[in-house]
Design a protein around this motif. Structure first.
Motif, short mmCIF file in Angstrom:
data_model
loop_
_atom_site.label_atom_id
_atom_site.label_comp_id
_atom_site.label_asym_id
_atom_site.label_seq_id
_atom_site.Cartn_x
_atom_site.Cartn_y
_atom_site.Cartn_z
N LEU A 44 -79.82 36.88 -6.98
CA LEU A 44 -80.29 35.60 -6.65
C LEU A 44 -81.69 35.78 -6.03
CD1 LEU A 44 -80.31 32.56 -5.92
CD2 LEU A 44 -79.17 33.01 -3.78
N GLN A 45 -82.14 36.84 -5.12
CA GLN A 45 -83.28 37.08 -4.57
C GLN A 45 -84.47 37.57 -5.80
OE1 GLN A 45 -83.50 39.62 -0.96
NE2 GLN A 45 -84.87 40.91 -2.36
N GLU A 46 -83.66 38.25 -6.63
CA GLU A 46 -84.63 38.48 -8.03
C GLU A 46 -85.01 37.46 -8.83
OE1 GLU A 46 -83.60 41.17 -12.06
OE2 GLU A 46 -82.93 42.07 -9.96
N GLN A 47 -84.07 36.56 -8.96
CA GLN A 47 -84.10 35.20 -9.84
C GLN A 47 -85.26 34.51 -9.15
OE1 GLN A 47 -82.75 33.69 -12.69
NE2 GLN A 47 -81.10 34.99 -12.82
N ILE A 48 -85.30 34.35 -7.69
CA ILE A 48 -86.09 33.38 -7.05
C ILE A 48 -87.39 34.18 -7.06
CG2 ILE A 48 -86.93 32.51 -4.64
CD1 ILE A 48 -83.86 32.20 -4.38
N ASN A 49 -87.46 35.34 -6.66
CA ASN A 49 -88.75 36.30 -6.92
C ASN A 49 -89.57 36.02 -8.36
OD1 ASN A 49 -89.36 36.72 -4.18
ND2 ASN A 49 -87.90 38.36 -4.24
N ASP A 50 -88.56 36.24 -9.39
CA ASP A 50 -89.20 36.02 -10.50
C ASP A 50 -89.87 34.71 -11.01
OD1 ASP A 50 -88.54 38.32 -11.47
OD2 ASP A 50 -86.68 37.80 -12.62
N LEU A 51 -89.31 33.49 -10.49
CA LEU A 51 -89.84 32.32 -10.31
C LEU A 51 -91.02 32.25 -9.59
CD1 LEU A 51 -89.19 29.37 -11.62
CD2 LEU A 51 -88.02 28.65 -9.25
N PHE A 52 -91.27 32.83 -8.64
CA PHE A 52 -92.35 32.57 -7.68
C PHE A 52 -93.54 33.30 -8.60
CE2 PHE A 52 -90.12 32.28 -3.34
CZ PHE A 52 -90.21 30.67 -3.62
N LYS A 53 -93.48 34.50 -9.40
CA LYS A 53 -94.32 34.90 -10.23
C LYS A 53 -94.79 34.04 -11.07
CE LYS A 53 -92.43 39.58 -10.01
NZ LYS A 53 -91.62 40.66 -10.97
N GLN A 54 -94.09 33.12 -11.48
CA GLN A 54 -94.62 32.01 -12.59
C GLN A 54 -95.32 30.87 -11.65
OE1 GLN A 54 -91.45 30.58 -15.25
NE2 GLN A 54 -90.50 32.18 -14.42
N ILE A 55 -94.78 30.54 -10.50
CA ILE A 55 -95.38 29.33 -9.70
C ILE A 55 -96.77 29.62 -8.86
CG2 ILE A 55 -94.99 27.48 -7.88
CD1 ILE A 55 -92.14 27.66 -8.51
N GLY A 59 -98.30 35.80 -6.11
CA GLY A 59 -98.74 35.82 -4.45
C GLY A 59 -97.81 35.52 -3.39
N MET A 60 -96.45 35.50 -3.93
CA MET A 60 -95.55 35.26 -2.81
C MET A 60 -94.00 35.61 -3.24
SD MET A 60 -94.22 31.44 -1.28
CE MET A 60 -92.57 31.26 -0.61
N THR A 61 -93.43 36.34 -2.39
CA THR A 61 -92.09 36.92 -2.61
C THR A 61 -91.21 36.58 -1.46
OG1 THR A 61 -92.80 38.97 -1.54
CG2 THR A 61 -92.71 38.76 -3.94
N ILE A 62 -89.86 36.58 -1.72
CA ILE A 62 -89.01 36.22 -0.42
C ILE A 62 -87.86 37.20 -0.31
CG2 ILE A 62 -89.32 33.80 -0.38
CD1 ILE A 62 -85.89 35.01 -1.57
N VAL A 74 -96.38 36.58 2.01
CA VAL A 74 -97.49 35.99 1.09
C VAL A 74 -98.73 36.91 1.07
CG1 VAL A 74 -99.03 33.92 1.19
CG2 VAL A 74 -96.72 33.78 1.79
N ASN A 75 -99.01 37.15 0.17
CA ASN A 75 -100.32 38.38 -0.16
C ASN A 75 -99.95 39.65 0.68
OD1 ASN A 75 -101.76 36.57 -1.59
ND2 ASN A 75 -102.61 35.61 0.12
N GLU A 76 -98.56 40.01 0.67
CA GLU A 76 -98.28 41.10 1.37
C GLU A 76 -97.90 41.01 2.91
OE1 GLU A 76 -100.34 44.45 -0.22
OE2 GLU A 76 -99.81 44.16 -2.07
N LEU A 77 -98.20 39.75 3.49
CA LEU A 77 -98.02 39.62 5.03
C LEU A 77 -96.86 39.03 5.04
CD1 LEU A 77 -101.69 38.31 5.70
CD2 LEU A 77 -100.72 40.58 6.12
#
Length: 199
Positions: A44-55, A59-62, A74-77
């Protein structure tokens, strides 16, 4: 009396053995469940982060912990989970991505369990109310590229300002469009639904 007590002790011994079997079975099931849950949470985390790469263009991961608390980066912070509410667009995008992630995992699960393609494609529609209202034009464009892949049927209630951008970005993917308007603007209690293109 001795025979009776012996029988009672024997019965207790059997019960204790059965309880030990039950404890061991529970531990085994729990280990399997915990392993599968962690695996699903990682997916699930991987799916969300893949989607964030598109949106968010990367610049953002969870990160999702074992209690499903979300920490965003956000931006590694690192930003603590409680700050998600401070940025409406960001919290909406996390909710949006979470829903898509769960739907994708469910689709994969059904596909893995069944050889019958009709079962996989027989999905419920996803209904969203104003999913784009908190995003800027660039994010709306990115989200519009993702929406058609979420489910076979996506129903969106959207206001005119966001709707015009969404229509432009998804022009070849919109099946049917309806307009909801008030029958009488002086009495905002009754509305009418009109199929766009029909009078």
């Amino acid at each position: 009396e001795i025979s009776r007590l012996q029988l009672k002790i024997e019965k207790n011994k059997t019960l204790e053995e059965q309880m030990e079997y039950a404890r061991k079975a529970y531990e085994k099931f729990k280990q399997t469940y915990d392993f599968q849950e962690a695996k699903t949470r990682d997916k699930l985390q991987e799916q969300i982060n893949d989607l964030f790469k598109q949106i968010y263009a990367g610049g953002m991961t969870i990160n999702i912990d074992e209690k499903y608390r979300i920490t965003s980066y956000v931006n590694e912070l690192e930003e603590i989970s409680s700050n998600l509410d401070a940025n409406t667009a960001k919290s909406y995008s996390i909710i949006f991505a979470f829903i898509i992630g769960v739907i994708n995992l469910a689709k994969q699960k059904v596909a893995d369990k069944s050889d019958d393609v009709s079962i996989v494609t027989d999905e419920y529609p996803l209904v969203m109310d104003a999913p784009l209202s908190s995003f800027d034009q660039r994010r709306i464009k990115n989200i519009c590229e993702v929406i058609p892949s979420i489910a076979r049927q996506v129903i969106i209630f959207i206001k005119d300002s966001d709707g015009n951008i969404a229509k432009k970005e998804m022009s070849g993917k919109i099946g049917i469009e309806y307009e909801v308007s008030l029958k009488n603007k002086e009495m905002p209690v009754d509305s009418k639904i009109t199929k766009v293109g029909e009078n």
